[in-house]
Design a protein around this motif. Structure first.
Motif, mmCIF file in Angstrom:
data_model
loop_
_atom_site.group_PDB
_atom_site.id
_atom_site.type_symbol
_atom_site.label_atom_id
_atom_site.label_comp_id
_atom_site.label_asym_id
_atom_site.label_seq_id
_atom_site.Cartn_x
_atom_site.Cartn_y
_atom_site.Cartn_z
ATOM 1 N N GLY A 176 0.815 -1.200 0.000
ATOM 2 C CA GLY A 176 0.000 0.000 0.000
ATOM 3 C C GLY A 176 0.854 1.257 0.000
ATOM 4 O O GLY A 176 1.956 1.282 -0.541
ATOM 5 N N GLY A 177 0.361 2.293 0.634
ATOM 6 C CA GLY A 177 1.083 3.565 0.672
ATOM 7 C C GLY A 177 0.618 4.417 1.822
ATOM 8 O O GLY A 177 -0.261 4.024 2.600
ATOM 9 N N GLY A 178 1.204 5.597 1.932
ATOM 10 C CA GLY A 178 0.858 6.458 3.049
ATOM 11 C C GLY A 178 1.085 7.923 2.744
ATOM 12 O O GLY A 178 1.417 8.297 1.618
ATOM 13 N N PHE A 179 0.916 8.759 3.772
ATOM 14 C CA PHE A 179 1.015 10.210 3.627
ATOM 15 C C PHE A 179 1.479 10.816 4.934
ATOM 16 O O PHE A 179 1.529 10.134 5.975
ATOM 17 C CB PHE A 179 -0.337 10.797 3.222
ATOM 18 C CG PHE A 179 -1.482 10.390 4.125
ATOM 19 C CD1 PHE A 179 -1.801 11.132 5.249
ATOM 20 C CD2 PHE A 179 -2.223 9.253 3.842
ATOM 21 C CE1 PHE A 179 -2.841 10.761 6.086
ATOM 22 C CE2 PHE A 179 -3.270 8.860 4.672
ATOM 23 C CZ PHE A 179 -3.576 9.613 5.798
ATOM 24 N N GLY A 180 1.828 12.072 4.892
ATOM 25 C CA GLY A 180 2.300 12.759 6.082
ATOM 26 C C GLY A 180 1.166 13.181 6.999
ATOM 27 O O GLY A 180 -0.011 13.170 6.618
ATOM 28 N N PRO A 181 1.459 13.565 8.240
ATOM 29 C CA PRO A 181 0.418 14.000 9.174
ATOM 30 C C PRO A 181 -0.218 15.312 8.719
ATOM 31 O O PRO A 181 0.461 16.188 8.179
ATOM 32 C CB PRO A 181 1.178 14.178 10.492
ATOM 33 C CG PRO A 181 2.587 14.453 10.068
ATOM 34 C CD PRO A 181 2.809 13.662 8.814
ATOM 35 N N VAL A 182 -1.514 15.435 8.932
ATOM 36 C CA VAL A 182 -2.234 16.640 8.527
ATOM 37 C C VAL A 182 -2.078 17.747 9.566
ATOM 38 O O VAL A 182 -1.917 18.913 9.224
ATOM 39 C CB VAL A 182 -3.727 16.317 8.295
ATOM 40 C CG1 VAL A 182 -4.519 17.585 8.017
ATOM 41 C CG2 VAL A 182 -3.874 15.330 7.141
ATOM 42 N N ALA A 183 -2.135 17.379 10.827
ATOM 43 C CA ALA A 183 -1.991 18.352 11.922
ATOM 44 C C ALA A 183 -0.632 18.181 12.579
ATOM 45 O O ALA A 183 -0.080 17.075 12.638
ATOM 46 C CB ALA A 183 -3.105 18.160 12.954
ATOM 47 N N ASP A 184 -0.077 19.286 13.088
ATOM 48 C CA ASP A 184 1.232 19.226 13.737
ATOM 49 C C ASP A 184 1.229 18.333 14.964
ATOM 50 O O ASP A 184 2.260 17.768 15.326
ATOM 51 C CB ASP A 184 1.682 20.640 14.135
ATOM 52 C CG ASP A 184 2.005 21.497 12.922
ATOM 53 O OD1 ASP A 184 2.286 20.923 11.846
ATOM 54 O OD2 ASP A 184 1.962 22.738 13.042
ATOM 55 N N ASP A 185 0.070 18.212 15.618
ATOM 56 C CA ASP A 185 -0.027 17.396 16.834
ATOM 57 C C ASP A 185 -0.936 16.190 16.603
ATOM 58 O O ASP A 185 -1.597 15.719 17.528
ATOM 59 C CB ASP A 185 -0.545 18.233 18.002
ATOM 60 C CG ASP A 185 -1.908 18.853 17.724
ATOM 61 O OD1 ASP A 185 -2.340 18.849 16.545
ATOM 62 O OD2 ASP A 185 -2.552 19.348 18.668
ATOM 63 N N GLY A 186 -0.979 15.702 15.368
ATOM 64 C CA GLY A 186 -1.873 14.605 15.058
ATOM 65 C C GLY A 186 -1.172 13.456 14.352
ATOM 66 O O GLY A 186 0.051 13.416 14.208
ATOM 67 N N TYR A 187 -1.996 12.494 13.913
ATOM 68 C CA TYR A 187 -1.511 11.308 13.215
ATOM 69 C C TYR A 187 -2.135 11.219 11.824
ATOM 70 O O TYR A 187 -3.294 11.603 11.622
ATOM 71 C CB TYR A 187 -1.887 10.033 13.986
ATOM 72 C CG TYR A 187 -1.173 9.854 15.302
ATOM 73 C CD1 TYR A 187 0.169 9.503 15.342
ATOM 74 C CD2 TYR A 187 -1.849 10.014 16.519
ATOM 75 C CE1 TYR A 187 0.821 9.325 16.558
ATOM 76 C CE2 TYR A 187 -1.208 9.828 17.724
ATOM 77 C CZ TYR A 187 0.131 9.480 17.741
ATOM 78 O OH TYR A 187 0.779 9.314 18.945
ATOM 79 N N GLY A 188 -1.348 10.700 10.894
ATOM 80 C CA GLY A 188 -1.870 10.294 9.603
ATOM 81 C C GLY A 188 -1.814 8.780 9.533
ATOM 82 O O GLY A 188 -0.762 8.181 9.785
ATOM 83 N N VAL A 189 -2.921 8.147 9.209
ATOM 84 C CA VAL A 189 -2.984 6.682 9.191
ATOM 85 C C VAL A 189 -3.576 6.227 7.864
ATOM 86 O O VAL A 189 -4.697 6.593 7.510
ATOM 87 C CB VAL A 189 -3.840 6.123 10.357
ATOM 88 C CG1 VAL A 189 -3.865 4.588 10.295
ATOM 89 C CG2 VAL A 189 -3.308 6.594 11.690
ATOM 90 N N SER A 190 -2.801 5.442 7.139
ATOM 91 C CA SER A 190 -3.277 4.819 5.906
ATOM 92 C C SER A 190 -3.210 3.306 6.086
ATOM 93 O O SER A 190 -2.305 2.799 6.749
ATOM 94 C CB SER A 190 -2.423 5.247 4.713
ATOM 95 O OG SER A 190 -2.816 4.568 3.537
ATOM 96 N N TYR A 191 -4.169 2.595 5.497
ATOM 97 C CA TYR A 191 -4.164 1.141 5.642
ATOM 98 C C TYR A 191 -4.697 0.497 4.367
ATOM 99 O O TYR A 191 -5.455 1.093 3.602
ATOM 100 C CB TYR A 191 -4.994 0.694 6.849
ATOM 101 C CG TYR A 191 -6.400 1.249 6.909
ATOM 102 C CD1 TYR A 191 -7.482 0.558 6.357
ATOM 103 C CD2 TYR A 191 -6.656 2.479 7.512
ATOM 104 C CE1 TYR A 191 -8.765 1.063 6.413
ATOM 105 C CE2 TYR A 191 -7.942 2.993 7.573
ATOM 106 C CZ TYR A 191 -8.996 2.278 7.024
ATOM 107 O OH TYR A 191 -10.263 2.799 7.065
#
Length: 788
Positions: free
Chosen positions: A710-725
């Motif tokens: 699969g693939g992924g991406f960077g976090p959207v918020a400075d204090d958050g998580y980006g999760v791809s599955y």
């Protein structure tokens, strides 16, 4: 240079006897063959326009209509009820003079047949559009299908019998509807209720009511007017204001990545992997140009999805501007741009109208790898301009890349079919630290060295020294499912169709007379070099801050989840809510990407996965309530999530409507405290599923190791998580988690561990229910036999 000599078709010299003309027949033959290929493509495009223009009918159906009309007239009957006679009266005078009465009748009958045929096509397309506008089937429970839906399924099956082209359904897809403003506001308030205190919710309710009673309906009228005029009332503004007008770096913040196979690398020869990969991509482009790809559909149905995003897949570049960027697309190109050790090359993949064989492309790539020439001054890190802020890049491009060698070289990159990086590193799940290597592999694809990718290209392919591959995609032109479809085809074609020799080389023969790949020449001024350093510093700081964690979850997959009668996506999203609660001690606004490609030019909508039902389940589980109560709340939350997802897909989402209302307010020059507050809320948990769309290309039973990461991406918020599955097969789910090192409250590895624990805990909860149900059935079975 060698390529310059190859380009000369004729030479002449002036002698005392006159002009001595020397023709190169080989070069003229190549020009001729290239022209033939070009005209074949034009004829193919014209043919496809006709075929898709009359879909769901076929061009040959005109013949049946004409024969039917003429046969009826031969039986002394007038099927037109006098229209043919009227058409005959209005024929041009020249036809009255040159044709007999019988000939005039024949021409009039053919004109009437054509008009009748066109009318029938319009009626069929209108019926198809009505059928595609029906979405109630999505909300019906499995096994409880209404009679209306059964009739609809039958009609859709009839319309889907004819094999469509890629864009055949485009004009029949419905337009995205504008939701009612009261419905959107009530759904919004419901979505934020579990995230706000009582006083905060009262304040938000007050702002929403004031917005509806004052400004809301005025903005809604403008939006409905746009919906009547535009093909899609969201997509152009979404592309413009969310992507193209962003002035910050697109690397990490916008671009995303796709990975190679998890366990397998088809060859360790870098040039060979590049040869097959480039060939597979060009074969896919040929299918797109000829519209030979089958339109994507909703999984398990005949319902088509919009294919408009495929149009800009190749030969496309995002060019920088001071205020806004622009997407530039060229009709075709016969070359790709290649980067290796600080040098840029133009590699022609066609010769005399023929696509080079994989072995020939490997040969050309190897020539680039063997080229020992140093980079021009300032060339090595020039790509950093595309990784930094957009305004400095736009200014440099405007001032120093508008003419001369720089313009020619930049054109070669921007007009290329796509971009290739021959990376001098090795990546993949290898060595003594496979988990850490996967994380480094993800970071490399997401940003590389910040200068060895061309982040403006629609997508860039990365081929590593050990044969591992991947891609980095620009986001404004299309969403991840479109790129995922391309990448699935590429991986499958590379591994299963093109293949490699025992030595790991591409198959086929080599024409040793191929011209050398063309080295691009630059004249980089000191001002540009200074800006390159500045852009690289910005990009490097951004890249260093990204914390990536990639892990495959192998304990169970969708097979076991479905046995619990739960949607796999709902299971994953509720697990993410539980993991976040345990990681941060609370809930947050959660973004899950859903497609709106049931509508023409549809892109995405937001599913607000954090609901009052999901929060109730998490609190119940964490507070130690009974298993039976937790299971009840889990199933309620799962059903709620599925309903939210269906509403987003069918045009009843919240966020795109509110976004467009905000854009209208800015155009009108009015401020809305409500819209400002809504649009400024951070998405601390941003999630997305990468769909597996072409299962027929992968034989997981015979080739279980050929599974996608699969693939992924960077976090959207400075204090958050980006999760791809990505859900692969029945027993594997791959996760990509990202966050920022600069935030002390987030840690991608810690959150990954929380996700795995949440998976185990929820499955244990559901499995206990399944065991109790089976034991209950077992205890009742003897009793039922006695009753019989």
């Amino acid at each position: 240079m060698a390529e310059a000599h190859q380009a000369v078709a004729f030479q002449f010299t002036i002698t005392p006897e006159g002009i001595d003309l020397q023709l190169s027949y080989q070069a003229l033959n190549q020009i001729y063959l290239s022209g033939v290929r070009s005209w074949k493509k034009r004829v193919s495009r014209m043919k496809n326009r006709v075929i898709k223009g009359v879909y769901p009918a076929s061009p040959s159906s005109w013949l049946f209509v004409a024969i039917g009309i003429l046969a009826t007239m031969y039986m002394q009957s007038d099927p037109s009820m006098g229209l043919i006679a009227k058409i005959q009266q209005h024929l041009p005078l020249s036809l009255h003079v040159s044709l007999s009465s019988q000939g005039q009748t024949m021409v009039s009958a053919l004109v009437f047949s054509t008009l009748l045929w066109l009318s029938l096509i319009l009626a069929l397309r209108f019926c198809l559009k009505l059928l595609l506008s029906y979405h109630c089937w999505m909300f019906e429970q499995h096994g409880r299908v209404s009679n209306t839906t059964k009739v609809w399924v039958t009609l859709m099956s009839l319309f889907s019998r004819k094999k469509p082209l890629l864009y055949s359904y485009q004009t029949s897809l419905p337009h995205l509807p504008v939701p009612g403003i009261q419905d959107t506001l009530s759904r919004y308030l419901e979505s934020v209720r579990p995230l706000l205190t009582d006083s905060e919710f009262q304040q938000m309710t007050k702002l929403a009511n004031e917005f509806e009673s004052t400004l809301g309906h005025r903005l809604q009228r403008y939006l409905k007017l746009k919906a009547l005029w535009a093909t899609n009332y969201v997509s152009d503004w979404w592309e413009e204001y969310v992507y193209l007008r962003s002035r910050g770096p697109i690397m990490v913040n916008s671009n995303y990545y796709g990975m190679d196979f998890l366990y397998v690398t088809p060859t360790s020869v870098q040039a060979a992997r590049a040869g097959n990969t480039i060939t597979a991509l060009m074969l896919y482009r040929r299918k797109v140009n000829r519209e030979e790809l089958t339109p994507s559909r909703v999984p398990g149905t005949v319902i088509p999805l919009c294919a408009a995003q495929c149009e800009r897949m190749f030969n496309t570049t995002r060019t920088p501007g001071v205020e806004t960027d622009v997407l530039q697309h060229w009709q075709d190109s016969e070359f790709v741009a290649v980067y290796h050790r600080g040098r840029y090359f133009r590699l022609w993949v066609y010769r005399a109208g023929r696509l080079l064989s994989p072995r020939e492309i490997e040969y050309q790539i190897q020539r680039i790898l063997d080229d020992s020439s140093p980079p021009f001054p300032g060339e090595e890190k020039l790509g950093a301009l595309t990784a930094g802020d957009r305004i400095p890049w736009a200014q440099m491009r405007q001032q120093f890349f508008r003419s001369g060698l720089n313009k020619k070289s930049l054109d070669a990159i921007e007009k290329a079919a796509f971009f290739i990086t021959l990376d001098d590193e090795e990546q993949g799940m290898k060595g003594d630290d496979p988990a850490g290597n996967l994380d480094r592999y993800a970071k490399s694809l997401l940003h590389g060295k910040c200068y060895d990718r061309w982040f403006d290209k629609s997508f860039s392919i990365v081929i590593y020294k050990n044969g591992k591959s991947g891609l980095n995609a620009e986001h404004s032109w299309a969403d991840a499912p479109t790129v995922a479809h391309l990448w699935e085809y590429t991986l499958a074609t590379d591994a299963f169709q093109l293949g490699y020799t025992e030595e790991g080389h591409c198959k086929g023969e080599v024409d040793l007379s191929l011209p050398l790949p063309q080295r691009l020449v630059w004249e980089i001024s000191p001002e540009v070099q200074t800006q390159v350093c500045s852009s690289l510093a910005v990009a490097q700081a951004l890249a260093d801050d990204v914390d990536c964690h990639v892990f495959p979850f192998r304990d169970f997959g969708k097979g076991r989840i479905k046995k619990c009668r739960i949607s796999p996506d709902a299971f994953i999203q509720l697990s993410l809510q539980l993991a976040y609660y345990r990681d941060r001690g609370g809930f947050c606004l959660t973004y899950e990407a859903s497609m709106t490609r049931l509508f023409r030019e549809g892109r995405t909508e937001t599913v607000r996965s954090c609901s009052k039902d999901s929060c109730a389940f998490v609190r119940a589980l964490e507070s130690g309530q009974t298993e039976e109560e937790c299971r009840r709340l889990f199933r309620l939350a799962s059903e709620k999530h599925q309903n939210l997802y269906r509403m987003a897909m069918t045009g009843a989402g919240i966020d795109r409507h509110l976004f467009c209302l905000y854009v209208v307010s800015k155009y009108l020059g009015v401020d809305s405290p409500f819209l400002h507050k809504v649009l400024s809320e951070p998405w601390r948990l941003s999630t997305s599923q990468t769909p597996v769309q072409q299962l027929e290309l992968f034989d997981l039973k015979n080739n279980p190791d050929y599974i996608s990461l699969g693939g992924g991406f960077g976090p959207v918020a400075d204090d958050g998580y980006g999760v791809s599955y990505i859900i692969v097969g029945e027993d594997l789910i791959n996760f990509h988690v990202s966050s920022k090192h600069s935030c002390s409250e987030t840690d991608s590895h810690r959150f990954g561990a929380q996700i795995q624990k949440a998976f185990q805990d929820i499955m244990a909860l559901l499995s206990a229910d399944a065991k109790s149900s089976s034991s209950s059935k077992g205890s009742n079975q003897p009793q039922s036999k006695k009753l019989l």
